[in-house]
Every structure is written in structure tokens, then in C-alpha cells.
Design a protein around this motif. Structure first.
Motif, PDB file in Angstrom:
ATOM      1  N   SER A 224       0.722  -1.258  -0.037  1.00 18.19           N
ATOM      2  CA  SER A 224      -0.045  -0.006   0.042  1.00 18.19           C
ATOM      3  C   SER A 224       0.829   1.118  -0.236  1.00 18.19           C
ATOM      4  CB  SER A 224      -0.996   0.201   1.209  1.00 18.19           C
ATOM      5  OG  SER A 224      -0.182   0.040   2.343  1.00 18.19           O
ATOM      6  N   CYS A 226       3.668   1.670  -1.960  1.00 16.50           N
ATOM      7  CA  CYS A 226       4.274   1.612  -3.311  1.00 16.50           C
ATOM      8  C   CYS A 226       3.838   2.837  -3.944  1.00 16.50           C
ATOM      9  CB  CYS A 226       4.144   0.348  -3.739  1.00 16.50           C
ATOM     10  SG  CYS A 226       5.086   0.291  -5.410  1.00 16.50           S
ATOM     11  N   GLY A 227       4.850   3.601  -4.343  1.00 16.79           N
ATOM     12  CA  GLY A 227       4.541   4.664  -5.570  1.00 16.79           C
ATOM     13  C   GLY A 227       3.935   4.205  -6.748  1.00 16.79           C
ATOM     14  N   ASN A 228       4.200   2.798  -7.080  1.00 20.54           N
ATOM     15  CA  ASN A 228       3.622   2.549  -8.577  1.00 20.54           C
ATOM     16  C   ASN A 228       2.393   2.017  -8.185  1.00 20.54           C
ATOM     17  OD1 ASN A 228       3.244   0.627 -10.503  1.00 20.54           O
ATOM     18  ND2 ASN A 228       5.296   1.200 -11.324  1.00 20.54           N
ATOM     19  N   ARG A 229       1.183   2.450  -8.683  1.00 20.88           N
ATOM     20  CA  ARG A 229      -0.318   1.813  -8.589  1.00 20.88           C
ATOM     21  C   ARG A 229      -0.419   0.418  -8.945  1.00 20.88           C
ATOM     22  NH1 ARG A 229      -3.330   6.310 -11.808  1.00 20.88           N
ATOM     23  NH2 ARG A 229      -1.502   7.437 -11.163  1.00 20.88           N
ATOM     24  N   PHE A 230       0.323  -0.135 -10.145  1.00 19.59           N
ATOM     25  CA  PHE A 230       0.068  -1.268 -10.616  1.00 19.59           C
ATOM     26  C   PHE A 230       0.757  -2.255  -9.879  1.00 19.59           C
ATOM     27  CE2 PHE A 230      -0.219   1.545 -13.892  1.00 19.59           C
ATOM     28  CZ  PHE A 230      -1.403   1.490 -14.462  1.00 19.59           C
ATOM     29  N   GLY A 232       1.511  -1.962  -6.659  1.00 23.54           N
ATOM     30  CA  GLY A 232       0.953  -1.902  -5.240  1.00 23.54           C
ATOM     31  C   GLY A 232      -0.476  -2.736  -5.659  1.00 23.54           C
ATOM     32  N   ASP A 233      -1.206  -2.855  -6.526  1.00 25.43           N
ATOM     33  CA  ASP A 233      -2.347  -3.286  -6.687  1.00 25.43           C
ATOM     34  C   ASP A 233      -2.195  -4.823  -6.780  1.00 25.43           C
ATOM     35  OD1 ASP A 233      -5.328  -2.913  -6.915  1.00 25.43           O
ATOM     36  OD2 ASP A 233      -4.946  -3.868  -8.785  1.00 25.43           O
TER      37      ASP A 233
END
Length: 309
Positions: A224, A226-230, A232-233
Motif C-alpha cells: 500500500s 508503493c508509489g507504483n499503483r500497478f 501495489g495493486d
């Protein structure tokens, strides 16, 4: 035919109760503090009636109390990392858990339907659809052809566990190194204190379930943050899969304790802003976990877990 599911609290009331607990933790509240209905209703943008229902769930579980003329007050310690997991399951959650248990035990095939669920558990179509939706949300099921639902791969055999760890070794350290990584300091502090408390327990009193929640909470925090949404998701989705039944009890308590110490060292480097060191420690942590797992080449599935693929 399975036994009908016992009546449980409504899922939306339980969800509000969990959100209230999270609010007390994030707000730095203490045991005995008031839980004002109006403020909570404004915070969560729901009616006071719904807030009262959520508070009643907490009161029923001994986590809060209601005093005539004074309202609700917090009885539990908000610093307890496992507080939100002390709540019971809702109707849909309990039914979904029963379906999952039957699948893990090999009593359900790869494909199911709402009609089959209705017959097997003696429930209404609406309840069956809600349970199927819950399992879909938990990444257990996906829509199949027609009215069918298909079970997705689960962490129910050693090969799947090895694949899971390999996936995490590739992706989790990258979550720390992605630009924009930023962890919530209060969550880090709460995780650290809860981890240290469990490590302070004697080995014979070591709580496997508490370890499991701390372990998943630690890896969810990395995802959660992580700056990279992909990235992190993807990792958050995988952690939700890890919350389902797995083979964790096969690992020795000594390894679980060492795993928590590794968590603490990683947290320390994150707090210092040394993310490259934290990523290296995380990669080593996951590799050590993989090395401690029984290998599929020479170990079978534990007795009692009848898998069907």
C-alpha cells in the motif's frame, strides 16, 4: 447436505465496526475515550443509525460500552494490532468461508453455481449470490460460462506456495524501490510494537494466528506504500489471497520468530529512508522463507487437506 449457516451480524454493520476500530487507532485514542456518534457519522458520511449499529457490534464483542446519557466509550486497547480481527464474521462472510472450506477439502468441483450453493447450504438465492460475490471479491472465484462460477488457483498445495513466493521475490522488493514509496509512520510504529510484543512471548505461547496477521499486515503495508499503483495493486491482491487458508502451520515456530526479526530489520531501514537496503533485506527474507518451506519433490500435502485440481 451442509448445515444451514447460523444467523450472523449484518456485513455492513461489521464493516462499520471495523472502520471505527481503525479510526481509533489512527486517531491515537486510548481505552476509555468516548466514541461520539455524530463525529463518526460525519467522518464516514453515514447516518447516526448506522454508526449506532456498528457501535452496538463493538459493544456486543466487549470492545466498547454504552452508558446511559453518556453514549459509547472504548473498552479495548486501540494499540492492539489484532483488534479488528476480534469481530465475528457477517452472514455472507460465514457462508463464503463454508464454501471455501468445502472447496479446500475437495467437496466442491472446479465449477459451481448459485443453484448448487442454494441446495447445498439451504439458503436463498440472494444469500447465495452475495456469498459468490464475496468469494469473487476475495479472488477465489471468477465468472464462468452461463450461470457458472470457476474457482481460481488457491494456496492449497506446495507447488502453489512455491509459485507464490517466487512471484513475491520478483515483485515485493520492487515495491520498495519504485519512485514515490512512502510508508505511514504511525502504521509502521504500530506494526513494530505488535511484532516486538509477540516476539517477547515464550515459544510455547507463540500465537500462530497472530503471527499470520502481523505477517500479512507487514507485506500489505509495503504494497500500500508503493508509489507504483500497478505494483501495489497486484501485491495487495496477492496478500488477500494469502489471507485464505494455507499451509503456514507446517513452518517451525523458530522460523516464524526469525521472520518477525527480519520484519523489524526491514522496518528499521524503511524508517531511516534506506530503501535499497530495505529491498535487499526483503529479498533475503523471502528467499529464506522459501528455503524453509517443504519441497514438493520430497514432501506431500499434510494429512487432512485433500486437494482436487
Amino acid at each position: 447436505m451442509s448445515t444451514p449457516i447460523e444467523k450472523k451480524p449484518r456485513t455492513n454493520h461489521l464493516e462499520l465496526a471495523r472502520r471505527i476500530i481503525e479510526f481509533t487507532q489512527e486517531s491515537g485514542m486510548a481505552t476509555g475515550d468516548a466514541l461520539p456518534e455524530l463525529q463518526l457519522a460525519r467522518t464516514f458520511q453515514v447516518s447516526r443509525t448506522l454508526i449506532r449499529a456498528g457501535l452496538n457490534v463493538l459493544a456486543e464483542q466487549g470492545l466498547a460500552e454504552h452508558q446511559a446519557g453518556r453514549g459509547y466509550a472504548l473498552l479495548a486497547d486501540p494499540n492492539n494490532q489484532e483488534l479488528s480481527h476480534a469481530l465475528p464474521q457477517g452472514e455472507e462472510e460465514e457462508l463464503a468461508a463454508s464454501i471455501l472450506r468445502d472447496r479446500m477439502a475437495g467437496r466442491l468441483s472446479n465449477s459451481i453455481s448459485a443453484s448448487e450453493i442454494m441446495r447445498r447450504y439451504s439458503i436463498s438465492r440472494s444469500a447465495a449470490q452475495k456469498a459468490l460475490s464475496q468469494l469473487c471479491e476475495d479472488l477465489v472465484l471468477e465468472r464462468g460460462p452461463g450461470q457458472s462460477w470457476l474457482f481460481r488457483p488457491l494456496l492449497n498445495n506446495l507447488t502453489a506456495l512455491e509459485e507464490s513466493l517466487h512471484y513475491r521475490i520478483m515483485l515485493e522488493p520492487e515495491a520498495l524501490l519504485a519512485p514515490g514509496f512512502e510508508a505511514d509512520r504511525s502504521r509502521l510504529s504500530l506494526l513494530r510494537s505488535s511484532t516486538e510484543s509477540l516476539l517477547a512471548c515464550a515459544i510455547e505461547a507463540f500465537d500462530i494466528e497472530q503471527f499470520r496477521e502481523l505477517d500479512i499486515g507487514f507485506h500489505e503495508l509495503i504494497a500500500s506504500s508503493c508509489g507504483n499503483r500497478f505494483i501495489g495493486d497486484a501485491l495487495l491482491h496477492h496478500q488477500r489471497l494469502r489471507r485464505l487458508p494455507n499451509l503456514l502451520p507446517m513452518v517451525s515456530v523458530h522460523r516464524l520468530q526469525e521472520s518477525l526479526r527480519e520484519h523489524l530489520r526491514i522496518i528499521e531501514q524503511i524508517e531511516r529512508g534506506q530503501l535499497e537496503i530495505a529491498a535487499d533485506l526483503l529479498r533475503l527474507h523471502l528467499r529464506l522463507s522459501a528455503a524453509q518451506r517443504p519441497q514438493t519433490a520430497n514432501r506431500g500435502i499434510p494429512q487432512g487437506l485433500n486437494q482436487r485440481r
